[in-house]
Scaffold this motif. Structure first.
Motif, PDB file in Angstrom:
ATOM      1  N   ASN A 324      81.168 -19.100  32.209  1.00  0.00           N
ATOM      2  CA  ASN A 324      81.049 -20.558  31.987  1.00  0.00           C
ATOM      3  C   ASN A 324      80.752 -21.321  33.268  1.00  0.00           C
ATOM      4  O   ASN A 324      81.324 -22.383  33.530  1.00  0.00           O
ATOM      5  CB  ASN A 324      82.316 -21.118  31.339  1.00  0.00           C
ATOM      6  CG  ASN A 324      82.378 -20.827  29.844  1.00  0.00           C
ATOM      7  OD1 ASN A 324      81.376 -20.450  29.238  1.00  0.00           O
ATOM      8  ND2 ASN A 324      83.553 -21.010  29.258  1.00  0.00           N
ATOM      9  N   ASP A 337      90.050 -21.786  40.323  1.00  0.00           N
ATOM     10  CA  ASP A 337      90.325 -23.185  40.006  1.00  0.00           C
ATOM     11  C   ASP A 337      90.719 -23.960  41.264  1.00  0.00           C
ATOM     12  O   ASP A 337      91.452 -23.441  42.118  1.00  0.00           O
ATOM     13  CB  ASP A 337      91.468 -23.204  38.983  1.00  0.00           C
ATOM     14  CG  ASP A 337      91.964 -24.575  38.589  1.00  0.00           C
ATOM     15  OD1 ASP A 337      91.632 -25.023  37.481  1.00  0.00           O
ATOM     16  OD2 ASP A 337      92.727 -25.184  39.375  1.00  0.00           O
ATOM     17  N   SER A 341      91.696 -30.763  40.719  1.00  0.00           N
ATOM     18  CA  SER A 341      90.375 -31.281  41.132  1.00  0.00           C
ATOM     19  C   SER A 341      90.459 -32.003  42.474  1.00  0.00           C
ATOM     20  O   SER A 341      89.725 -32.969  42.730  1.00  0.00           O
ATOM     21  CB  SER A 341      89.795 -32.217  40.065  1.00  0.00           C
ATOM     22  OG  SER A 341      89.580 -31.534  38.853  1.00  0.00           O
ATOM     23  N   TRP A 352      93.843 -20.292  37.058  1.00  0.00           N
ATOM     24  CA  TRP A 352      94.307 -21.218  36.018  1.00  0.00           C
ATOM     25  C   TRP A 352      93.580 -20.890  34.722  1.00  0.00           C
ATOM     26  O   TRP A 352      92.482 -20.319  34.752  1.00  0.00           O
ATOM     27  CB  TRP A 352      94.062 -22.665  36.407  1.00  0.00           C
ATOM     28  CG  TRP A 352      94.935 -23.638  35.645  1.00  0.00           C
ATOM     29  CD1 TRP A 352      94.616 -24.328  34.516  1.00  0.00           C
ATOM     30  CD2 TRP A 352      96.282 -23.986  35.958  1.00  0.00           C
ATOM     31  NE1 TRP A 352      95.678 -25.091  34.098  1.00  0.00           N
ATOM     32  CE2 TRP A 352      96.722 -24.909  34.968  1.00  0.00           C
ATOM     33  CE3 TRP A 352      97.169 -23.631  36.971  1.00  0.00           C
ATOM     34  CZ2 TRP A 352      97.995 -25.455  34.967  1.00  0.00           C
ATOM     35  CZ3 TRP A 352      98.449 -24.176  36.972  1.00  0.00           C
ATOM     36  CH2 TRP A 352      98.853 -25.080  35.989  1.00  0.00           C
ATOM     37  N   CYS A 354      91.179 -20.840  31.875  1.00  0.00           N
ATOM     38  CA  CYS A 354      89.787 -21.301  31.870  1.00  0.00           C
ATOM     39  C   CYS A 354      89.649 -22.493  30.921  1.00  0.00           C
ATOM     40  O   CYS A 354      90.052 -22.416  29.751  1.00  0.00           O
ATOM     41  CB  CYS A 354      88.868 -20.167  31.440  1.00  0.00           C
ATOM     42  SG  CYS A 354      88.956 -18.708  32.506  1.00  0.00           S
ATOM     43  N   ASN A 355      89.102 -23.587  31.434  1.00  0.00           N
ATOM     44  CA  ASN A 355      89.021 -24.813  30.632  1.00  0.00           C
ATOM     45  C   ASN A 355      87.686 -25.523  30.739  1.00  0.00           C
ATOM     46  O   ASN A 355      87.522 -26.631  30.220  1.00  0.00           O
ATOM     47  CB  ASN A 355      90.156 -25.770  31.010  1.00  0.00           C
ATOM     48  CG  ASN A 355      90.156 -26.106  32.493  1.00  0.00           C
ATOM     49  OD1 ASN A 355      89.110 -26.182  33.141  1.00  0.00           O
ATOM     50  ND2 ASN A 355      91.356 -26.280  33.059  1.00  0.00           N
ATOM     51  N   ASN A 356      86.729 -24.887  31.446  1.00  0.00           N
ATOM     52  CA  ASN A 356      85.372 -25.438  31.577  1.00  0.00           C
ATOM     53  C   ASN A 356      85.338 -26.741  32.367  1.00  0.00           C
ATOM     54  O   ASN A 356      84.348 -27.481  32.314  1.00  0.00           O
ATOM     55  CB  ASN A 356      84.724 -25.648  30.193  1.00  0.00           C
ATOM     56  CG  ASN A 356      83.219 -25.579  30.238  1.00  0.00           C
ATOM     57  OD1 ASN A 356      82.647 -24.845  31.036  1.00  0.00           O
ATOM     58  ND2 ASN A 356      82.563 -26.351  29.379  1.00  0.00           N
ATOM     59  N   GLY A 357      86.390 -27.026  33.116  1.00  0.00           N
ATOM     60  CA  GLY A 357      86.413 -28.232  33.931  1.00  0.00           C
ATOM     61  C   GLY A 357      85.526 -28.117  35.150  1.00  0.00           C
ATOM     62  O   GLY A 357      85.182 -27.010  35.601  1.00  0.00           O
ATOM     63  N   SER A 358      85.161 -29.260  35.722  1.00  0.00           N
ATOM     64  CA  SER A 358      84.298 -29.254  36.914  1.00  0.00           C
ATOM     65  C   SER A 358      84.979 -28.560  38.084  1.00  0.00           C
ATOM     66  O   SER A 358      84.304 -28.021  38.962  1.00  0.00           O
ATOM     67  CB  SER A 358      83.917 -30.685  37.298  1.00  0.00           C
ATOM     68  OG  SER A 358      85.077 -31.451  37.598  1.00  0.00           O
ATOM     69  N   ASN A 359      86.318 -28.564  38.084  1.00  0.00           N
ATOM     70  CA  ASN A 359      87.046 -27.898  39.174  1.00  0.00           C
ATOM     71  C   ASN A 359      87.077 -26.382  39.009  1.00  0.00           C
ATOM     72  O   ASN A 359      87.665 -25.677  39.834  1.00  0.00           O
ATOM     73  CB  ASN A 359      88.468 -28.439  39.275  1.00  0.00           C
ATOM     74  CG  ASN A 359      89.294 -28.204  38.032  1.00  0.00           C
ATOM     75  OD1 ASN A 359      88.784 -28.257  36.916  1.00  0.00           O
ATOM     76  ND2 ASN A 359      90.582 -27.946  38.212  1.00  0.00           N
ATOM     77  N   GLN A 360      86.428 -25.878  37.948  1.00  0.00           N
ATOM     78  CA  GLN A 360      86.278 -24.437  37.770  1.00  0.00           C
ATOM     79  C   GLN A 360      84.813 -24.015  37.781  1.00  0.00           C
ATOM     80  O   GLN A 360      84.498 -22.859  37.472  1.00  0.00           O
ATOM     81  CB  GLN A 360      86.941 -23.983  36.465  1.00  0.00           C
ATOM     82  CG  GLN A 360      88.461 -24.138  36.472  1.00  0.00           C
ATOM     83  CD  GLN A 360      89.119 -23.581  35.224  1.00  0.00           C
ATOM     84  OE1 GLN A 360      88.456 -23.196  34.254  1.00  0.00           O
ATOM     85  NE2 GLN A 360      90.449 -23.541  35.228  1.00  0.00           N
ATOM     86  N   LYS A 361      83.940 -24.942  38.181  1.00  0.00           N
ATOM     87  CA  LYS A 361      82.519 -24.638  38.293  1.00  0.00           C
ATOM     88  C   LYS A 361      82.199 -24.253  39.733  1.00  0.00           C
ATOM     89  O   LYS A 361      82.673 -24.882  40.685  1.00  0.00           O
ATOM     90  CB  LYS A 361      81.662 -25.845  37.892  1.00  0.00           C
ATOM     91  CG  LYS A 361      81.898 -26.344  36.476  1.00  0.00           C
ATOM     92  CD  LYS A 361      81.451 -25.332  35.430  1.00  0.00           C
ATOM     93  CE  LYS A 361      81.589 -25.888  34.025  1.00  0.00           C
ATOM     94  NZ  LYS A 361      81.263 -24.900  32.983  1.00  0.00           N
TER      95      LYS A 361
END
Length: 368
Positions: A324, A337, A341, A352, A354-361
């Motif tokens: 993702n 993560d 953020s 963390w 996985c939640n597709n947040g910008s802080n995991q991109k």
């Protein structure tokens, strides 16, 4: 079951006979393999004693280019008048000093050919030969671990008129051959390059070749590349390391203080061009910087587990999958993560859900 393996090793050794013996000239190398070459060593690699400061590097570059190889010489240093002067030739360095910087440099540049001439400075003191041999064996193992797809060309030491070196050089060079044979038997793409063609007439001073001597060194390394290619050893270079930018704007994945100690914090920091922000993806699923692996502390799997730098060991806590638009550790099922953020420099990354947040991109950015 041993005989087939040893036969295979013998066939590989036979394909490299021109390099070892310096007698037979191998067929021309295939012209279409791009070569990312790291000249690694001390002042002889740097080119001391040559009129241009290029040493063997310029004539070797010309020979490989004439074969048709797309070329890139790599390293943290630039020396000489040649158009591609990058190298890792550190004047005055011993084997242990080269070993101390090799991990970071090799994982930063990912060469597919390493030309290694090292040990001259180790033999300047009495009773150094045994420890120098042990250090060389360790260094060859280190190089093959850092760049497992590379061909490593290990040269015998060139002749000198230094009495302190000459009394040890013969024994050292014999050991170089044994180290190479042992590496080949272990399936490593390591070859011996015989520099015995140089004579004292090829020296600019007691230790360093003159232009004619450096030409002979280039010829020997060139034969080594050709023989390695004929043995099927040359592989396309691995993807170049890249900065890894966070989805948190302006921040990159960063090794704190460019440290190399186990447990060094991996954090987010304003994007720059330091080696500690360049990461390489390896076929074993690891992400490496500064010669070490991105590691989940203690092999834990809980949310909030810190991520750090650690010696690569093949554990599941050092495996990362693209997921993702980010990185997921399959052992835990959790993602790399940035806590909360955070935009603060020095924020240590973690595991963390996985939640597709910008802080995991995370996005790989080409050098430049």
């Amino acid at each position: 079951m041993r005989k087939p393996r040893m036969l295979l090793v013998s066939l590989v050794a036979a394909a490299l006979a021109a390099t070892v013996s310096g007698v037979t000239t191998p067929a021309s190398a295939a012209p279409n393999t791009p070569l990312r070459v790291m000249p690694l060593g001390d002042s002889i690699t740097w080119g001391v004693g040559s009129s241009t400061g290029n040493g063997y590097r310029s004539p070797l570059w010309n020979q490989l280019a004439a074969d048709g190889h797309p070329l890139d010489f790599v390293g943290t240093l630039r020396g000489g008048t040649m158009s591609d002067p990058d190298n890792e030739g550190h004047s005055g360095y011993r084997i242990d000093q080269i070993a101390a910087l090799a991990d970071a440099s090799l994982t930063r540049y990912r060469p597919n050919v390493v030309t290694l001439h090292i040990g001259t400075n180790d033999l300047q003191g009495a009773s150094e030969v045994d420890t120098a041999i042990a250090r060389l064996r360790s260094l060859v193992g280190q190089i093959t671990a850092d760049v497992p797809d590379a061909t490593v060309l290990v040269a015998s030491l060139v002749v000198s008129t230094s009495s302190s070196e000459e009394q040890f050089r013969g024994a050292y060079n014999q050991a170089v051959g044994r180290i190479v044979s042992d590496a080949q038997a272990a399936g490593k793409h390591v070859a011996y390059v015989d520099m015995s063609g140089l004579t004292t007439a090829d020296l600019a001073d007691p230790l360093h070749p003159n232009d004619a001597g450096y030409q002979k060194m280039a010829d020997a390394f060139h034969r080594g590349v050709q023989a390695a290619d004929n043995a099927g050893w040359l592989r396309n270079p691995a993807p170049a390391p890249a900065r890894v930018q966070s989805g948190v704007a302006g921040k990159c994945l960063d090794v704190s203080g460019a440290g190399t100690a186990d447990g060094t914090v991996v954090q987010t920091w304003s994007c720059g061009d330091g080696a500690n922000q360049y990461w390489s993806s390896y076929t074993d699923g690891t992400l490496r910087s500064m010669g070490k692996c991105l590691d989940v502390a203690g092999g834990a799997t809980a949310n909030g587990t810190k991520v750090q730098l650690w010696t690569c060991h093949g554990g599941s806590n050092q495996v990362w999958q693209v997921y993702n638009g980010g990185y997921r550790n399959p052992a835990s099922g959790r993602c790399l993560d940035v806590p909360g953020s955070s935009t603060a420099d020095g924020t240590q990354v973690q595991l963390w859900d996985c939640n597709n947040g910008s802080n995991q991109k995370w996005t790989a950015l080409a050098a430049g």
